[in-house]
Design an enzyme around this catalytic site. Structure first.
Site, PDB file in Angstrom:
ATOM      1  N   PHE A 127       0.801  -1.246   0.000  1.00  0.00           N
ATOM      2  CA  PHE A 127       0.000   0.000   0.000  1.00  0.00           C
ATOM      3  C   PHE A 127       0.828   1.289   0.000  1.00  0.00           C
ATOM      4  CE2 PHE A 127      -3.398  -2.315   2.843  1.00  0.00           C
ATOM      5  CZ  PHE A 127      -3.778  -3.086   1.763  1.00  0.00           C
ATOM      6  N   ASN A 160      -8.817 -11.108  -3.818  1.00  0.00           N
ATOM      7  CA  ASN A 160      -7.508 -10.459  -3.835  1.00  0.00           C
ATOM      8  C   ASN A 160      -6.460 -11.455  -4.367  1.00  0.00           C
ATOM      9  OD1 ASN A 160      -5.436  -8.523  -3.207  1.00  0.00           O
ATOM     10  ND2 ASN A 160      -6.822  -7.709  -1.650  1.00  0.00           N
ATOM     11  N   ASN A 173       0.135  -8.239   1.856  1.00  0.00           N
ATOM     12  CA  ASN A 173       1.421  -7.552   2.013  1.00  0.00           C
ATOM     13  C   ASN A 173       1.482  -6.545   3.152  1.00  0.00           C
ATOM     14  OD1 ASN A 173       2.437  -8.931  -0.298  1.00  0.00           O
ATOM     15  ND2 ASN A 173       1.133  -7.578  -1.528  1.00  0.00           N
ATOM     16  N   THR A 174       0.417  -6.469   3.953  1.00  0.00           N
ATOM     17  CA  THR A 174       0.462  -5.670   5.180  1.00  0.00           C
ATOM     18  C   THR A 174       0.376  -6.677   6.321  1.00  0.00           C
ATOM     19  OG1 THR A 174      -0.546  -3.716   4.184  1.00  0.00           O
ATOM     20  CG2 THR A 174      -0.800  -3.944   6.567  1.00  0.00           C
TER      21      THR A 174
HETATM   22  C1  FMN Z   1       0.749  -4.739  -8.513  1.00  0.00           C
HETATM   23  C2  FMN Z   1      -0.567  -5.002  -7.843  1.00  0.00           C
HETATM   24  C3  FMN Z   1      -0.998  -4.163  -6.819  1.00  0.00           C
HETATM   25  C4  FMN Z   1      -2.222  -4.391  -6.191  1.00  0.00           C
HETATM   26  N1  FMN Z   1      -2.633  -3.535  -5.215  1.00  0.00           N
HETATM   27  C5  FMN Z   1      -3.846  -3.723  -4.633  1.00  0.00           C
HETATM   28  C6  FMN Z   1      -4.328  -2.809  -3.666  1.00  0.00           C
HETATM   29  O1  FMN Z   1      -3.687  -1.816  -3.336  1.00  0.00           O
HETATM   30  N2  FMN Z   1      -5.540  -3.068  -3.107  1.00  0.00           N
HETATM   31  C7  FMN Z   1      -6.313  -4.140  -3.452  1.00  0.00           C
HETATM   32  O2  FMN Z   1      -7.404  -4.308  -2.916  1.00  0.00           O
HETATM   33  N3  FMN Z   1      -5.874  -5.012  -4.394  1.00  0.00           N
HETATM   34  C8  FMN Z   1      -4.673  -4.835  -4.984  1.00  0.00           C
HETATM   35  N4  FMN Z   1      -4.253  -5.707  -5.945  1.00  0.00           N
HETATM   36  C9  FMN Z   1      -5.089  -6.889  -6.256  1.00  0.00           C
HETATM   37  C10 FMN Z   1      -5.983  -6.656  -7.462  1.00  0.00           C
HETATM   38  O3  FMN Z   1      -6.921  -5.631  -7.245  1.00  0.00           O
HETATM   39  C11 FMN Z   1      -6.736  -7.965  -7.815  1.00  0.00           C
HETATM   40  O4  FMN Z   1      -7.599  -8.295  -6.745  1.00  0.00           O
HETATM   41  C12 FMN Z   1      -5.800  -9.130  -8.068  1.00  0.00           C
HETATM   42  O5  FMN Z   1      -4.631  -8.713  -8.728  1.00  0.00           O
HETATM   43  C13 FMN Z   1      -6.470 -10.228  -8.901  1.00  0.00           C
HETATM   44  O6  FMN Z   1      -6.880  -9.739 -10.160  1.00  0.00           O
HETATM   45  P1  FMN Z   1      -6.010  -9.908 -11.505  1.00  0.00           P
HETATM   46  O7  FMN Z   1      -5.654 -11.362 -11.623  1.00  0.00           O
HETATM   47  O8  FMN Z   1      -6.893  -9.386 -12.588  1.00  0.00           O
HETATM   48  O9  FMN Z   1      -4.794  -9.072 -11.315  1.00  0.00           O
HETATM   49  C14 FMN Z   1      -3.027  -5.495  -6.587  1.00  0.00           C
HETATM   50  C15 FMN Z   1      -2.585  -6.331  -7.621  1.00  0.00           C
HETATM   51  C16 FMN Z   1      -1.380  -6.102  -8.246  1.00  0.00           C
HETATM   52  C17 FMN Z   1      -0.951  -7.017  -9.357  1.00  0.00           C
END
Ligand code: FMN
Length: 345
Positions: free
Chosen positions: A116, A244, A183-184
């Protein structure tokens, strides 16, 4: 265009590429209306009424890509039906040391342990307030995703979430409570019954009638997942987000991988399973938002048929590029799902 840009971006370290892409998008904001007709699919069959909000299409930007909400006014122009900004925390924080994003191109995946990084809820609120005053407020629904500041102990999490909410509620069409980022430290403990109940009751009350959604981890076993959903429902939450990133590496080839949350194609089955469990349990009592490994219209359709009202993408957007929302929308129109009827007026 992305076919030319992608190898350049992919030759850079992932976080540098991320910032370069966002910076060029920021610069190209004035020209987005020129590209918009190609990137944005407008069709009444795509419109979804969810949480009392009108979504021009069901494909949203997942949290974590626009961590500061700097491009809030761009995502609709880029074809998304909604955008979830953040995660924002009450205290500004730098996040984990770099490197903290890793590409797994052969698996069409990412591993991240960002933690974050953001300039804090108050700074974000100032930015969003300026955007509103400029008259360029986005026409698509905006979700505000909030999480716990790293320096705040778990026992004081409620006050910390409420502080973010106090700053950012005016800019939220819906609020997403993030209790599932890996990651927190200890954040996922907030998915346990007692702290979750306390947190959600407080957030729902403070959200003064705005929709509150909870974003859950795909690593929860069936029992704690159902328990978390039950608490979300009884606390008055308007929806659930599944899911997530995962800490599991079971859907990757054997090998050594960096620590962090895995996203993209190897998350597909796990996120789908989480969604299906929630759909079976909630039985339409609250709308579900599906995220995790969505790359194609087939993936999006499968989630909607499994019970999702809306879908979100992150990793797919990195691998497929800016045409992804339009491609998903067109694909959904070619073969509509049963829950894609035009709205009744
Ligand atoms: C680089 C990165 C940063 C992310 N940061 C957040 C975040 O700050 N808050 C959150 O709720 N999810 C975060 N996610 C998770 C995404 O919102 C999503 O739930 C997850 O990546 C699965 O979807 P995808 O396979 O389409 O990436 C992050 C994902 C990635 C790859």
């Amino acid at each position: 265009m992305y076919r030319i840009l992608k190898p350049i971006l992919f030759s850079l370290d992932p976080e540098t590429a991320h910032h370069a892409a966002l910076a060029s998008l920021k610069l190209s904001k004035p020209f987005l209306p020129l590209f918009s007709p190609r990137l944005r699919v407008k069709d009444a069959r795509l419109i979804r009424m969810v949480f009392g909000l009108k979504f021009p299409n069901p494909v949203g930007l997942a949290a974590g890509l626009d961590k500061e909400g700097e491009l809030a006014d761009a995502w609709g122009e880029l074809g998304f039906g909604f955008a979830e900004l953040g995660t924002f925390t009450a205290h500004p924080q730098e996040g984990n040391p770099r490197p903290r994003i890793f590409r797994l191109p052969a698996q069409r995946a990412l591993i991240n342990r960002m933690g974050f990084p953001n300039s804090g809820a108050e700074a974000a609120a100032k930015r969003l307030s300026a955007l509103r005053k400029s008259g360029r407020w986005p026409s698509v629904p905006i979700g505000i995703n909030i999480g716990k500041s790293k320096l705040i102990p778990l026992e004081e999490a409620v006050e910390d979430y409420l502080e973010s909410l106090q700053h950012l509620l005016p800019y939220a069409d819906y609020v997403a409570v993030n209790v599932s980022s890996p990651n927190t430290p200890s954040l996922r403990k907030l998915q346990e019954a007692k702290p979750l109940k306390k947190l959600l009751n407080a957030v729902v009350k403070a959200a003064s009638g705005k929709a509150v959604l909870v974003k859950l981890a795909p690593d929860l076993e069936e029992k704690p997942l159902k328990e978390a959903a039950e608490i979300a429902l009884s606390s008055g939450c308007a929806g659930l987000i599944a899911a997530n990133t995962t800490l599991s590496r079971e859907d990757l080839p054997e090998g050594a991988y960096p620590d962090g949350g895995l996203s993209g194609a190897p998350l597909r089955e796990k996120a789908l399973k989480t969604l299906k469990t929630l759909a079976r349990f909630t039985r339409g009592r609250v709308p579900l938002v599906a995220v995790g490994g969505i790359f194609t219209a087939g993936d999006a359709r499968q989630r909607m048929e499994a019970g999702a009202s809306l879908v979100q993408v992150y990793t797919g957007y990195i691998y497929e590029g800016p045409s992804l929302p339009a491609r998903l929308c067109r694909g959904l129109l070619e073969k509509p799902t049963s829950n894609m009827k035009p709205p009744r007026h």
